[in-house]
Write an enzyme that holds these catalytic residues in place. Structure first.
Site, PDB file in Angstrom:
ATOM      1  N   HIS A  18       0.829  -1.202   0.013  1.00  0.00           N
ATOM      2  CA  HIS A  18      -0.021  -0.112  -0.027  1.00  0.00           C
ATOM      3  C   HIS A  18       1.126   1.030  -0.090  1.00  0.00           C
ATOM      4  O   HIS A  18       0.608   1.948  -1.027  1.00  0.00           O
ATOM      5  CB  HIS A  18      -0.925   0.114   1.343  1.00  0.00           C
ATOM      6  CG  HIS A  18      -1.840  -1.113   1.454  1.00  0.00           C
ATOM      7  ND1 HIS A  18      -2.117  -1.753   2.666  1.00  0.00           N
ATOM      8  CD2 HIS A  18      -2.775  -1.681   0.531  1.00  0.00           C
ATOM      9  CE1 HIS A  18      -3.133  -2.451   2.286  1.00  0.00           C
ATOM     10  NE2 HIS A  18      -3.691  -2.501   1.437  1.00  0.00           N
ATOM     11  N   LYS A  42     -16.000  -8.205   3.496  1.00  0.00           N
ATOM     12  CA  LYS A  42     -14.796  -8.545   4.461  1.00  0.00           C
ATOM     13  C   LYS A  42     -15.172  -8.446   5.841  1.00  0.00           C
ATOM     14  O   LYS A  42     -15.990  -7.247   6.317  1.00  0.00           O
ATOM     15  CB  LYS A  42     -13.777  -7.724   4.111  1.00  0.00           C
ATOM     16  CG  LYS A  42     -12.856  -8.194   2.747  1.00  0.00           C
ATOM     17  CD  LYS A  42     -11.904  -7.426   2.757  1.00  0.00           C
ATOM     18  CE  LYS A  42     -10.977  -7.654   1.282  1.00  0.00           C
ATOM     19  NZ  LYS A  42     -10.129  -6.872   0.978  1.00  0.00           N
ATOM     20  N   ARG A  91      -1.659  -6.131  -8.588  1.00  0.00           N
ATOM     21  CA  ARG A  91      -0.644  -7.342  -8.311  1.00  0.00           C
ATOM     22  C   ARG A  91      -0.430  -8.132  -9.202  1.00  0.00           C
ATOM     23  O   ARG A  91       0.147  -7.890 -10.422  1.00  0.00           O
ATOM     24  CB  ARG A  91      -0.891  -7.881  -6.764  1.00  0.00           C
ATOM     25  CG  ARG A  91      -0.307  -7.057  -5.702  1.00  0.00           C
ATOM     26  CD  ARG A  91      -0.901  -7.311  -4.434  1.00  0.00           C
ATOM     27  NE  ARG A  91      -2.376  -7.621  -4.666  1.00  0.00           N
ATOM     28  CZ  ARG A  91      -3.231  -7.991  -3.588  1.00  0.00           C
ATOM     29  NH1 ARG A  91      -2.714  -8.049  -2.379  1.00  0.00           N
ATOM     30  NH2 ARG A  91      -4.434  -8.229  -3.748  1.00  0.00           N
ATOM     31  N   SER A 129      -2.799  -7.769   2.710  1.00  0.00           N
ATOM     32  CA  SER A 129      -3.418  -7.454   4.392  1.00  0.00           C
ATOM     33  C   SER A 129      -3.614  -8.943   4.925  1.00  0.00           C
ATOM     34  O   SER A 129      -3.342  -9.317   6.036  1.00  0.00           O
ATOM     35  CB  SER A 129      -4.280  -6.444   4.315  1.00  0.00           C
ATOM     36  OG  SER A 129      -3.983  -5.245   3.994  1.00  0.00           O
TER      37      SER A 129
HETATM   38  O1  PNS Z   1      -9.056  -3.237  -0.077  1.00  0.00           O
HETATM   39  P1  PNS Z   1     -10.151  -3.545  -0.698  1.00  0.00           P
HETATM   40  O2  PNS Z   1     -11.007  -4.189   0.373  1.00  0.00           O
HETATM   41  O3  PNS Z   1     -10.080  -4.327  -2.026  1.00  0.00           O
HETATM   42  O4  PNS Z   1     -11.231  -2.222  -0.969  1.00  0.00           O
HETATM   43  C1  PNS Z   1     -12.399  -2.277  -1.424  1.00  0.00           C
HETATM   44  C2  PNS Z   1     -13.341  -0.812  -1.669  1.00  0.00           C
HETATM   45  C3  PNS Z   1     -13.179  -0.512   0.104  1.00  0.00           C
HETATM   46  C4  PNS Z   1     -12.269   0.095  -2.250  1.00  0.00           C
HETATM   47  C5  PNS Z   1     -14.192  -1.013  -1.922  1.00  0.00           C
HETATM   48  O5  PNS Z   1     -15.100  -2.100  -1.286  1.00  0.00           O
HETATM   49  C6  PNS Z   1     -15.383   0.449  -1.873  1.00  0.00           C
HETATM   50  O6  PNS Z   1     -14.944   1.161  -2.800  1.00  0.00           O
HETATM   51  N1  PNS Z   1     -15.921   0.325  -1.020  1.00  0.00           N
HETATM   52  C7  PNS Z   1     -16.960   1.641  -0.620  1.00  0.00           C
HETATM   53  C8  PNS Z   1     -18.522   1.429  -1.014  1.00  0.00           C
HETATM   54  C9  PNS Z   1     -18.391   1.316  -2.827  1.00  0.00           C
HETATM   55  O7  PNS Z   1     -18.242   2.513  -3.189  1.00  0.00           O
HETATM   56  N2  PNS Z   1     -18.969   0.308  -3.120  1.00  0.00           N
HETATM   57  C10 PNS Z   1     -18.840   0.001  -4.398  1.00  0.00           C
HETATM   58  C11 PNS Z   1     -17.665  -0.395  -4.921  1.00  0.00           C
HETATM   59  S1  PNS Z   1     -17.971  -0.968  -6.723  1.00  0.00           S
END
Ligand code: PNS
Length: 161
Positions: A18, A42, A91, A129
């Site tokens: 990150h 998650k 990645r 993570s």
């Molecule tokens: O590190 P991650 O868990 O892959 O990140 C995912 C994250 C937090 C970026 C995604 O779940 C997100 O954007 N959540 C906010 C709510 C939202 O906008 N959801 C629609 C995403 S398509």
């Protein structure tokens, strides 16, 4: 480039992967928000407050970086705060489907919003993570995976879980 971008994620917890993406984005763009968000699929090990605290220490000294956290849609936040693009690390090929789907969904919600992928550096290709959580919770050495300044706090928390 005088653009505003956002690096969103769970950051549960922050890793060197990150941090690499954040540092590179901060060199390329005028303003970088880091959004510590809820991923509804998650169950986090670190609270939002803990994740923000760890990240704040990890990005100290990067003057154009600001940490934010909010509920609701990322694409809507970007619209409301003049964010030009989402920056994410990619990645391996295995990331692609998931990231591509999110990029498409975000663009549908906010057609002005771009998603930019930076390839992970070779040291972070395998790093996640969830791997840090698993190794740390079993007492393994995570010093090559997380920023040094937050290492001890992450170890302590993972041992408790
Ligand atoms: O590190 P991650 O868990 O892959 O990140 C995912 C994250 C937090 C970026 C995604 O779940 C997100 O954007 N959540 C906010 C709510 C939202 O906008 N959801 C629609 C995403 S398509």
């Amino acid at each position: 480039m005088n653009k505003t971008v956002i690096c969103p994620g769970s950051f549960d917890p922050v890793t060197l992967g990150h941090l690499d993406i954040i540092k590179r984005a901060s060199k390329m763009f005028g303003k970088v928000y880091i959004a510590v968000l809820v991923n509804s699929s998650k169950t986090p090990s670190f609270s939002i407050e803990e994740r923000i605290e760890l990240l704040s220490d990890a990005v100290k000294g990067l003057d154009n970086v600001e940490i934010v956290s909010f509920e609701g849609l990322l694409a809507e936040y970007c619209r409301q705060h003049g964010v030009d693009a989402i920056v994410k690390g990619l990645r391996a090929v295995s990331d692609f489907d998931y990231e591509f789907q999110m990029a498409m969904a975000n663009k549908k919600i906010n057609p002005e919003l771009e998603t930019i992928f930076l390839t992970a550096d070779s040291d972070s290709m395998y790093l996640s993570s969830s791997m840090v959580r698993e190794i740390g919770s079993m007492g393994g050495d995570i010093s090559n995976f997380v920023p040094e300044c937050v290492h001890d706090r992450i170890v302590k928390k993972l041992k408790k879980n």
